[in-house]
Design a protein around this motif. Structure first.
Motif, PDB file in Angstrom:
ATOM      1  N   PRO A  92       0.816  -1.228   0.000  1.00 25.93           N
ATOM      2  CA  PRO A  92       0.000   0.000   0.000  1.00 25.93           C
ATOM      3  C   PRO A  92       0.843   1.269   0.000  1.00 25.93           C
ATOM      4  N   LEU A 127       0.345   6.710  -6.986  1.00 25.03           N
ATOM      5  CA  LEU A 127      -0.757   7.617  -7.304  1.00 25.03           C
ATOM      6  C   LEU A 127      -0.299   9.069  -7.216  1.00 25.03           C
ATOM      7  N   TYR A 153       5.716   9.516   2.641  1.00 27.23           N
ATOM      8  CA  TYR A 153       5.935   8.266   1.905  1.00 27.23           C
ATOM      9  C   TYR A 153       7.218   7.571   2.358  1.00 27.23           C
ATOM     10  N   TRP A 202       0.362   7.819   7.502  1.00 24.83           N
ATOM     11  CA  TRP A 202      -0.515   7.081   6.596  1.00 24.83           C
ATOM     12  C   TRP A 202      -1.666   7.956   6.109  1.00 24.83           C
ATOM     13  N   SER A 218      -0.361  10.407   3.629  1.00 32.38           N
ATOM     14  CA  SER A 218      -0.045   9.741   2.368  1.00 32.38           C
ATOM     15  C   SER A 218      -1.297   9.524   1.528  1.00 32.38           C
ATOM     16  N   ILE A 219      -2.377   9.118   2.159  1.00 35.42           N
ATOM     17  CA  ILE A 219      -3.628   8.871   1.443  1.00 35.42           C
ATOM     18  C   ILE A 219      -4.197  10.179   0.887  1.00 35.42           C
ATOM     19  N   LEU A 242       0.265   4.097  -2.897  1.00 36.72           N
ATOM     20  CA  LEU A 242      -0.084   5.491  -2.625  1.00 36.72           C
ATOM     21  C   LEU A 242       0.937   6.439  -3.233  1.00 36.72           C
ATOM     22  N   GLN A 243       2.215   6.087  -3.128  1.00 39.43           N
ATOM     23  CA  GLN A 243       3.232   6.950  -3.717  1.00 39.43           C
ATOM     24  C   GLN A 243       3.119   6.988  -5.241  1.00 39.43           C
ATOM     25  N   ALA A 256      -2.097  11.433  -2.050  1.00 44.09           N
ATOM     26  CA  ALA A 256      -2.286  10.580  -3.232  1.00 44.09           C
ATOM     27  C   ALA A 256      -3.577  10.944  -3.952  1.00 44.09           C
TER      28      ALA A 256
END
Length: 296
Positions: A175, A182, A247, A268, A271-272, A179-180, A275
Motif C-alpha cells: 500500500p 498515485l 511516503y 498514513w 499519504s492517502i 499510494l506513492q 495521493a
C-alpha cells in the motif's frame, strides 16, 4: 483574403465537417471518454516504458543495472557526507538501510517528475503524427520508474533480510508504494503539462528537487532531530505534511521495525490525502490542455 472572407470560409468548412460527421482530431474528448481511451492503450504504456528503458541504457556496458546503481551510489556519497562526517547516523539503528530506503523512495518521485516534465516536449513528432491520449506518455514514464522501484526495493529487502530476517511488516510496502505511485502519477502529469509550454521547467526542477531532498528527512529522523533541538510539537506537524516525508516514513515502517519509535505523526493519513489530491487534480489539470499539446 479579408477577415470577413476568412470567417465565411471557416464557417463553410465547419458546416461541411458537421454534415459528414467529421471532428477535429486534436479536440479534447469528455473526461469519461478520455479515461476509457487511456485504459484501452494500457499495453502501449507498458511497451513504451520498456522500450524507453532499453533505449536509455542501450549504450552502457552495465545496461539497466544503472537504474539501481545510481541511487545506491548517491546513498553511499550521502552516507559519508551526512552519516559519517556530520554524524547524523548517531542514534539511528541500521542507518545504511534507513538512508537507502529514503533515497529509493525520494528518487522514485524525483525521477518521475523530472523525466515526466519532458514527456510532451520530447515526443512532439509522435504527438503530431498520431492521435492518442497524450497522458499515455507521462504515464509511461511513471511505469518506467515504478519498474526500477521494484528492483530497488528487492535489493533493500535482501539487504535488511540478511541482517534481521524477513518480517510480515514488509507487506505494508504494497500500500505504501501504491499510494506513492498515485501521487507520482498526478505530479508527473502536472509537470508534463508545464514542461510542454514552459521549456525552462526542466532546468528548474533539479534545484527544486534538491531543496526538497534536504527537507524530507532522508538523512535524519525528523522527530528525533527536532526533539534534540527542543522544537515545538507543531513544527513536527508542519514538516510531516511534506508528502515525500510521509511516503518515506511509511516505507521505513514497513522495512525497518526499529523505525516505529521515531515515526512521523499521521503519516498514513497524509499519504492517502496527498495521493488522492495529486492523482485527481493532476489528471484533470493535464486533460484540460489535451487539445493544445503538439501545436506549433
Amino acid at each position: 483574403m479579408s477577415t470577413a472572407a476568412e470567417s465565411a470560409k471557416t464557417a463553410e468548412l465547419a458546416a461541411m465537417a458537421e454534415r459528414y460527421g467529421l471532428s477535429r482530431s486534436s479536440a479534447r474528448p469528455p473526461l469519461r471518454t478520455y479515461l476509457r481511451d487511456l485504459w484501452g492503450r494500457r499495453q502501449f504504456i507498458v511497451s513504451y516504458a520498456r522500450a524507453r528503458t532499453y533505449a536509455v541504457y542501450a549504450g552502457a556496458r552495465l545496461g539497466s543495472i544503472w537504474q539501481v546503481l545510481t541511487p545506491l551510489l548517491n546513498a553511499g556519497v550521502y552516507y559519508l557526507a551526512f552519516g559519517v562526517l556530520l554524524g547524523t547516523k548517531n542514534g539511528i539503528p541500521n542507518y545504511a538501510a534507513f538512508l537507502i530506503c529514503g533515497m529509493f523512495v525520494f528518487t522514485y518521485t524525483q525521477r518521475s517528475m523530472t523525466e515526466g516534465s519532458r514527456a510532451i516536449s520530447a515526443n512532439m513528432s509522435l504527438i503530431r503524427t498520431l492521435h492518442f491520449p497524450r497522458a499515455t506518455l507521462p504515464l509511461a514514464y511513471v511505469v518506467n520508474e515504478l519498474n526500477q522501484m521494484f528492483l530497488s526495493m528487492a535489493i533493500l529487502l535482501a539487504m535488511v533480510g540478511f541482517t534481521t530476517g524477513p518480517n510480515w511488516h514488509w507487506l505494508l510496502l504494497v500500500p505504501a508504494l501504491f499510494l506513492q505511485t498515485l501521487f507520482n502519477v498526478g505530479a508527473t502529469l502536472v509537470f508534463a503539462r508545464l514542461g510542454a509550454f514552459l521549456s525552462d521547467i526542466s532546468q528548474l526542477l533539479p534545484f527544486i528537487t534538491r531543496t526538497w531532498l534536504y527537507a524530507s528527512g532522508i538523512f535524519f529522523s525528523i522527530p528525533a532531530k527536532l526533539e534534540g533541538l527542543h522544537a515545538p510539537g507543531w513544527v513536527i506537524q508542519v514538516l510531516s505534511l511534506n508528502p515525500i516525508s510521509a511516503y518515506i516514513d511509511v516505507a521505513r515502517r514497513a522495512v525497518l521495525e526499529e523505525h516505529v519509535k521515531n515515526q512521523l505523526p499521521h503519516a498514513w493519513e497524509i499519504s492517502i490525502i496527498w495521493a488522492g489530491i495529486s492523482v485527481v487534480g493532476g489528471f484533470i489539470y493535464f486533460w484540460r490542455a489535451e487539445d493544445r499539446y503538439g501545436r506549433g
